[in-house]
Enzyme design. Structure first.
Site, short mmCIF file in Angstrom:
data_model
loop_
_atom_site.label_atom_id
_atom_site.label_comp_id
_atom_site.label_asym_id
_atom_site.label_seq_id
_atom_site.Cartn_x
_atom_site.Cartn_y
_atom_site.Cartn_z
N HIS A 1 2.13 7.36 6.30
CA HIS A 1 1.56 6.18 6.95
C HIS A 1 0.55 6.67 7.99
O HIS A 1 0.83 7.61 8.72
CB HIS A 1 2.67 5.37 7.63
N ARG B 1 -4.23 4.09 2.11
CA ARG B 1 -3.47 4.78 3.16
C ARG B 1 -3.75 6.27 3.24
O ARG B 1 -3.83 6.83 4.31
CB ARG B 1 -1.97 4.61 2.89
N ARG C 1 1.61 4.08 -3.11
CA ARG C 1 2.18 2.72 -3.07
C ARG C 1 1.25 1.78 -2.30
O ARG C 1 0.77 2.09 -1.22
CB ARG C 1 3.53 2.76 -2.36
N GLU D 1 -3.15 -6.41 4.27
CA GLU D 1 -2.94 -4.99 4.54
C GLU D 1 -3.86 -4.16 3.64
O GLU D 1 -4.47 -4.70 2.71
CB GLU D 1 -1.46 -4.61 4.33
N HIS E 1 6.28 8.41 5.22
CA HIS E 1 6.67 7.00 5.29
C HIS E 1 7.43 6.54 4.07
O HIS E 1 8.37 5.76 4.18
CB HIS E 1 5.39 6.19 5.47
#
Ligand code: SIN
Length: 555
Positions: A239, A290, A384, A124, A349
């Site tokens: 997100h 992100r 994060r 990811e 998110h």
């Protein structure tokens, strides 16, 4: 704050050694670790249901592969955190994580494996290597929660209370001694030596979110009212890829997540001209951080384009087996992701914002611990790293339980609720129009999305802070989602106003770069009340405080 006669408010008093509020991965892990103490778990839906954990698709990150190491995982976590991640807690996370996952496997959680029995590891955004375990394809959180729920239900010593809405912490002096909860039309005072808040996140503060309807930030709001120290309040992660669906304007409807693991498998982002725009934005293209990917998508949307995730080449016919959850969501919208690109949009998110806690989950208030998304350990910093949250819930849920090993029920003490004056008259107040509250919530969520979302600037933040103050003064006094959202909106907006720079998930278009002088976390306590104006320092809803919890040294 006026002390309130709790006994007058409560129809019933229930005593436990420890109360856990919330039943996602953090809460359930803490509850199991607390046995054989008398533990009461309070959850507003059914056990495990309605938690963000349950919905987590992508997986759980841990250094389980040959060639990977906790040290490398720490390095990726630190760099995603954009200068605010705390090295000591991050090292705890990455070193203790693999063992916590092995224990969950012993409880029956089955992670996906290859033909040789090794873990099938995904990749990811911002991870230097493949280290994401997944289960049931993209049903990782659900599989983990199921294993924990089954185990919790095997222990009759855990007092499980479902469909219970917790309204407020109860304090005695500076100590938290329980919670006030509503069960149907009855009010119960649950008292205990320790309260563990594991209530999850606050995604529903935003008009667009991947979080379940239950994610209304209740735990953070009640901890704020009780005077707990809070931190990183401006840090909300968006997100990049939620499924773009037509939303009912009033219902707090989540947008289905389109997992980042798809991009890990090679799916690409294109606009409605077919242009793959991420190649020009970041060297890691779709797997960049992100916030960068989410803002790039927003940029396209602001230019009038729609954005799609194209998995037709990278995943194609394997889609239904490999990503069954996303497949189902797409099919419900009439999209066939094997041969059609998926329309996507950014959405709120995850909250890095939370109750400031140390390495064992202790808050600044005696008697109050927190774990999971409602807490802020310092692991995530300003951004994060994907799939670190389930790991954090496992590791720090267990650490809270270890720290609480010897807690026993308190003797009788003088009590007060932490609710402010307007909130404590709720029991006597008449019924409130649900429509009125829904309209207020809708207004708050819209304002937050428009002005305190992926792009922020002074005027929009100031206007929002004023508007939230006005709205708060007009809200009915009963505890409600709308009141909690209003409180949280003020917390996040005020902190975003104070951070005059851009860092991680917090982007100020009027201060687009990071500043060395802001390379530290902001610790706050909440100033309750809903002044319609905050123009003086005395009316600003937050009071800056020096850190009362220490995440540099791990107990
Ligand atoms: C995802 O599956 O994209 C979400 C994973 C995460 O937020 O950690």
């Amino acid at each position: 704050m006026r002390p309130i006669a709790v006994r007058r408010l409560a129809d019933e008093v229930v005593t436990s050694d420890v109360i856990v509020v919330g039943s996602g991965i953090a809460g359930l892990t803490a509850a199991l670790g607390l046995l054989p103490r008398r533990v009461t778990v309070l959850t507003k839906t059914t056990l495990g249901g309605g938690s963000s954990s349950q919905w987590a698709q992508g997986g759980v990150a841990a250094a389980m592969a040959a060639g990977d190491s906790p040290h490398l995982h720490s390095q990726d976590t630190i760099s995603a955190g954009a200068g605010l991640g705390q090295q000591a807690v991050i090292d705890t996370l990455t070193h203790e994580g693999p063992e916590r996952i092995r224990r969950l496997i012993e409880l029956g959680a089955r992670f996906d494996r290859d033909d040789d029995g090794g873990f099938l590891l995904g990749r990811e955004g911002a991870h230097g290597r493949r280290r994401i375990l997944h289960a049931g394809g993209d049903a990782t959180g659900a599989v983990m929660v199921r294993a924990l729920v089954t185990e919790v239900r095997r222990h009759p010593g855990i007092n499980l209370q479902e469909q219970v809405v917790v309204h407020d912490l109860v304090t005695s002096g500076d100590r938290v001694v329980g919670v006030l909860a509503r069960v149907g039309d009855r009010t119960v005072f649950h008292r205990a030596a320790a309260v563990v808040l594991a209530t999850g996140g606050l995604g529903q503060l935003y008009a667009r979110t991947t979080n379940p309807v239950e994610a209304t930030g209740d735990g953070l709001a009640m901890a704020a009212r009780a005077g707990a120290q809070l931190v990183d309040l401006e840090m909300i992660q968006f997100h990049p890829t939620a499924l773009e669906i037509v939303q009912d304007p009033v219902v707090m409807q989540p947008l289905p997540l389109v997992t980042e693991a798809l991009r890990g498998e090679g799916a690409i982002l294109v606009d409605d001209q077919g242009q793959r725009f991420m190649l020009d934005v970041h060297p890691m293209a779709e797997l960049g951080p992100r916030d960068v990917v989410a803002r790039a998508i927003l940029g396209r949307q602001q230019a009038g384009c729609r954005v799609f995730l194209d998995a037709t080449q990278a995943v194609g016919a394997r889609f239904p087996q490999r990503f069954p959850t996303v497949w189902e969501h797409c099919r419900n919208q009439g999209i066939d992701p094997r041969c059609q690109p998926i329309p996507v949009t950014p959405a709120a998110h995850y909250a890095m914002a939370g109750i400031a806690v140390d390495g064992v989950g202790r808050s600044s208030l005696a008697g109050l611990w927190a774990c999971g998304e409602v807490s802020s350990t310092g692991v995530h910093g300003a951004n994060r790293l994907a799939s670190n949250s389930l790991l954090e819930a496992l590791v720090f849920g267990a650490r809270v339980a270890e720290d609480l090993g010897s807690a026993t029920a308190p003797r009788s003490v003088p009590l007060s609720t932490s609710a402010d004056d307007s909130e404590v008259v709720w029991r006597e107040a008449g019924s409130t129009s649900g429509l009125e509250l829904a309209a207020a919530s809708h207004q708050i969520r819209r304002m937050m999305w428009d002005s305190v979302g992926l792009q922020r600037q002074r005027t929009g933040l100031e206007t929002t802070l004023e508007a939230l103050g006005h709205l708060g003064r007009n809200l009915p006094p009963q505890p409600s989602k709308a009141r909690n959202l209003m409180t949280l909106g003020r917390l996040v907006t005020a902190a975003a106003l104070a951070r005059e720079e851009s860092r991680g998930s917090h982007f100020r278009s009027d201060f687009p770069s990071s500043q060395k002088r802001f390379e530290h976390r902001f610790f706050w306590t909440y100033r309750p009340g809903t002044a319609a104006s905050w123009r003086t320092a005395d009316e600003f809803p937050l009071v800056a405080t020096r850190p009362l919890v220490n995440t540099r040294e791990i107990a």
